[in-house]
Design an enzyme around this catalytic site. Structure first.
Site, PDB file in Angstrom:
ATOM      1  N   SER A 513      -3.433  -8.435   1.509  1.00 38.01           N
ATOM      2  CA  SER A 513      -2.953  -7.655   0.381  1.00 38.01           C
ATOM      3  C   SER A 513      -3.954  -6.540   0.086  1.00 38.01           C
ATOM      4  O   SER A 513      -4.200  -5.701   0.940  1.00 38.01           O
ATOM      5  CB  SER A 513      -2.704  -8.562  -0.821  1.00 38.01           C
ATOM      6  OG  SER A 513      -1.924  -7.918  -1.780  1.00 38.01           O
ATOM      7  N   ASP A 600       8.432  -9.143   2.692  1.00 39.23           N
ATOM      8  CA  ASP A 600       7.439  -8.943   1.634  1.00 39.23           C
ATOM      9  C   ASP A 600       7.984  -8.009   0.561  1.00 39.23           C
ATOM     10  O   ASP A 600       8.286  -6.852   0.839  1.00 39.23           O
ATOM     11  CB  ASP A 600       6.166  -8.352   2.252  1.00 39.23           C
ATOM     12  CG  ASP A 600       4.983  -8.371   1.308  1.00 39.23           C
ATOM     13  OD1 ASP A 600       5.192  -8.431   0.085  1.00 39.23           O
ATOM     14  OD2 ASP A 600       3.844  -8.316   1.808  1.00 39.23           O
ATOM     15  N   HIS A 632       4.873 -12.095   1.354  1.00 34.39           N
ATOM     16  CA  HIS A 632       3.521 -11.620   1.064  1.00 34.39           C
ATOM     17  C   HIS A 632       2.518 -12.719   1.404  1.00 34.39           C
ATOM     18  O   HIS A 632       1.994 -13.409   0.544  1.00 34.39           O
ATOM     19  CB  HIS A 632       3.421 -11.216  -0.400  1.00 34.39           C
ATOM     20  CG  HIS A 632       2.271 -10.301  -0.688  1.00 34.39           C
ATOM     21  ND1 HIS A 632       2.118  -9.089  -0.068  1.00 34.39           N
ATOM     22  CD2 HIS A 632       1.207 -10.422  -1.525  1.00 34.39           C
ATOM     23  CE1 HIS A 632       1.019  -8.497  -0.519  1.00 34.39           C
ATOM     24  NE2 HIS A 632       0.451  -9.297  -1.394  1.00 34.39           N
TER      25      HIS A 632
END
Length: 686
Positions: A513, A600, A632
């Site tokens: 991320s 995601d 994600h």
């Protein structure tokens, strides 16, 4: 306690060089595996990936409020599900859920102890629905039976035990309307239609007390809700500077006191009790090192009994004498970190987690009346006797004088005197956390243990913008994506080199991320600093990232614009472009591995596709692994293990550590090798 790694973006709430360098020169970085691990590390047993990243034997233990049942997560046919057993006969366990694809990772007991509730999405899309299972009959009910809907838990009660307040965005994907949900019948009754609020707060009577909305300055306004009507004027507000470190922490059960974690007029967030009737505020606890983090409240009254401060380590202080006596006694019985993970309604029985860091985590049943501690389970018994390494909490000074709370783990056998510095410098992986508004902490970390076992020092840095360390530290990151936030990582890397921890030319950068974004920044903005990078679901273009945020984040978008750059202004848009690695993709000279989930909702697949395409157009090598059934991060152990198998062989080529062969891990997952299989040993054969 079982910690499940999870990349975050906007948490608290993550190539040929310049013209003239030929393609073969860049490709040379993907050559034969170097030999760099020490003899002592090579002699240490290799911890299998499956032991670190496969399903735990058990995790997430809870005890029902009435104390009659215990529950936990454990695999069934390879997929994590919920199991329950009588509290007095844990061996009489039975499976009550039927997940056969994605693991169940979050569940909880209904207040009346009649059912177990869990949330689940589809393929990582984060549209979580709520499900309930009647414990006696085993009947499962979809409590929020809607498509493209994400449930939000708003409130529960110690007295009204068959109902909860939930938020549903099935009317408008941007906004969660508030419903009263009967957990036993599934009946949903509308309480309040959302007219633009980011969240709500209820009391123990399940009455809405506050609606929360972002204000024009990027802070938060709190509006009282009286008889189901939201007042027009806010009763309390924060500025943007306090918005990530100030918020209501809950009411006492009689509704007379509201607790705040509050940084207004100070740097670190204090725990403050406010008398609802008079408005008088009293400081319950404060620290000049870090924010007050967690609180433990009396089950019957809701008054605070203990609080925690997480600086280098998370430390609890009890304000109630009986709670203090219990926590102190547990400290005499358990080595390492420990805490309360579940409590009965009468508070006489606790489930307690224990994390020794260098041994597998375990859970215990603590009978507070008998003062006995009974082993409940060990999460990963296969790690018993494995060469798990200690974690060293550190304070590293940035170039402008900020203190970076960091954590270092060293390879087995590399530090003969145990002083936190290896006998000789070793290759290192800088592991960057997601968020960025989150933080790293002390304790067992599967990624630290894995990478250290493969021969690397592992350094996790709480760069500016990380939460829990005061608002000044958070706000020092505003408009500093790819700037001072990245400088902190470079400063920590240089500290490790100067101290003799890491080899100057042998440091990789890796993260998920925001950590994936930091990896891309590292290889584009500072192409000579790192030997290689591993980007997991990281954004490459901040402009398109903000254009595609999930709709339910829109009530908070001002926060992103203020802290990152406002795309609606020329200056802000330029800031976003200037901080986007995509536009510097042609600067990459070091090996790059990218992992992405196709579903995601936070960092769309296009974020990875864009930079891979840019690199390919310039003839720059890259390895890109795509998972069509993930979001994600990689929830399925087979997928996570497959990507980690690719990662450790990629790192072995770059840094010279050791690696388990990829074997059939990739073939046994859903991984699609979009490009670059030839750059990772053992991958092209897949």
């Amino acid at each position: 306690m079982q910690r499940l790694a999870k990349p975050l973006l906007f948490a608290a709430c993550a190539s040929l060089a310049i013209a003239g360098v030929a393609a073969p020169a860049a490709a040379d970085h993907h050559g034969e595996t170097m030999t760099a691990t020490s003899t002592t590390t090579q002699a240490a047993p290799m911890i299998p990936r499956d032991s670190l990243f496969g399903n735990p034997t058990r995790a997430g233990g809870q005890i029902s409020p009435d104390g009659k049942w215990v529950s936990w997560l454990a695999p069934n046919d390879g997929v994590l599900n919920v199991w329950v057993a009588p509290a007095d006969d844990p061996d009489a366990a039975r499976l009550i859920t039927s997940a056969d694809d994605r693991p169940i990772r979050s569940y909880f007991w209904a207040p009346d102890s009649k059912s177990v509730l869990y949330i689940q999405d589809k393929g990582g899309d984060e549209n979580f629905l709520l499900y309930g299972i009647d414990v006696e009959s085993g009947t499962e009910t979809t409590l929020t039976p809607f498509e493209n809907t994400r449930v939000m838990m708003i409130g529960g009660s110690t007295r009204i035990k068959d109902k909860v307040l939930v938020g549903l965005n099935n009317r408008d994907p941007r906004l969660h309307d508030v419903y009263m949900l009967n957990l036993n019948t599934g009946e949903l009754d509308l309480v309040l239609e959302n007219a633009g609020y980011a969240g709500f707060m209820a009391d123990d009577n399940l009455d809405l007390r506050f609606a929360i909305r972002q204000n024009a300055a990027g802070g938060m306004d709190m509006f009282k809700v009286v008889d189901g009507v939201v007042e027009d004027t806010p009763s309390d507000s924060t500025t943007m500077e306090d918005s990530l470190s100030t918020g209501a922490a809950g009411f006492t059960n009689d509704g007379k006191i509201i607790y705040w974690l509050d940084s207004r007029g100070r740097n670190t967030a204090a725990l403050i009790a406010e008398n609802v009737e008079t408005g008088e505020k009293t400081i319950v606890a404060e620290s000049d090192k870090a924010d007050i983090g967690g609180i433990l409240t009396d089950r019957k009254t809701g008054y605070v009994e203990a609080y925690s401060v997480n600086y280098l380590k998370n430390e609890w202080t009890a304000t109630d004498p009986e709670i203090k006596a219990s926590l102190d006694w547990l400290g005499t019985q358990l080595d390492g970190e420990y805490g309360v993970q579940s409590r009965t309604e009468d508070d006489r029985t606790w489930l307690v987690w224990n994390d020794p860091v260098t041994a597998p985590a375990s859970s215990y049943v603590y009978d507070r009346d008998a003062n006995t501690l009974t082993k409940f389970y060990t999460s990963r018994p296969e790690l018993a006797g494995a060469p798990l390494q200690p974690m060293h909490p550190l304070e590293i000074e940035s170039r402008d004088g900020m203190t970076l709370v960091s954590y270092l783990t060293l390879p087995p056998g590399s530090d003969s005197d145990g002083d936190g510095v290896p006998d000789e410098a070793v290759p290192m992986v800088m592991l960057v956390h997601g968020g960025p508004w989150a933080r790293d902490g002390y304790g067992y970390n599967s990624y630290h243990q894995w990478l250290a076992n493969r021969g690397y020092a592992v350094l996790s840095v709480n760069f500016r913008g990380s939460t829990g360390l005061g608002k000044d530290f958070i706000n020092a990151a505003n408009l500093e994506w790819s700037g001072a936030m990245h400088d902190d990582l470079i400063d920590a890397k240089n500290w490790a080199v100067e101290r003799g921890v890491a080899r100057e030319d042998g440091v990789a950068i890796m993260g998920g991320s925001y950590g994936g974004y930091a990896t891309l920044v590292g290889l584009t903005y500072t192409p000579d600093e790192f030997a290689c990078g591993v980007d997991i679901v990281g954004p490459s273009n901040l402009e398109t990232l903000l254009e595609t945020i999930p709709p339910y984040w829109e009530p908070m978008v001002k926060q992103f614009h203020t802290r990152m750059g406002d795309p609606n202004t020329p200056e802000g848009l330029q800031l976003l472009k200037d901080a986007s690695p995509l536009y510097k993709a042609d600067q990459i000279t070091k090996p790059l591995l990218i992992g992405q989930g196709a579903n995601d909702p936070r960092v769309k697949q296009a974020e990875s596709d864009q930079i891979v395409s840019a690199m390919q157009e310039s003839g720059i090598p890259v390895t890109y692994v795509l998972f069509p059934d993930e979001g994600h991060g990689f929830a399925k152990p087979t997928n996570n293990i497959a990507f980690n198998a690719v990662t450790e062989n990629f790192l072995a080529t770059c840094l010279g550590g050791r690696a388990e062969p990829i074997g059939d891990t990739v073939a046994g997952s859903t991984a699609q090798i979009v490009t670059g299989a030839e750059y990772v040993k053992g991958l092209s054969a897949e």
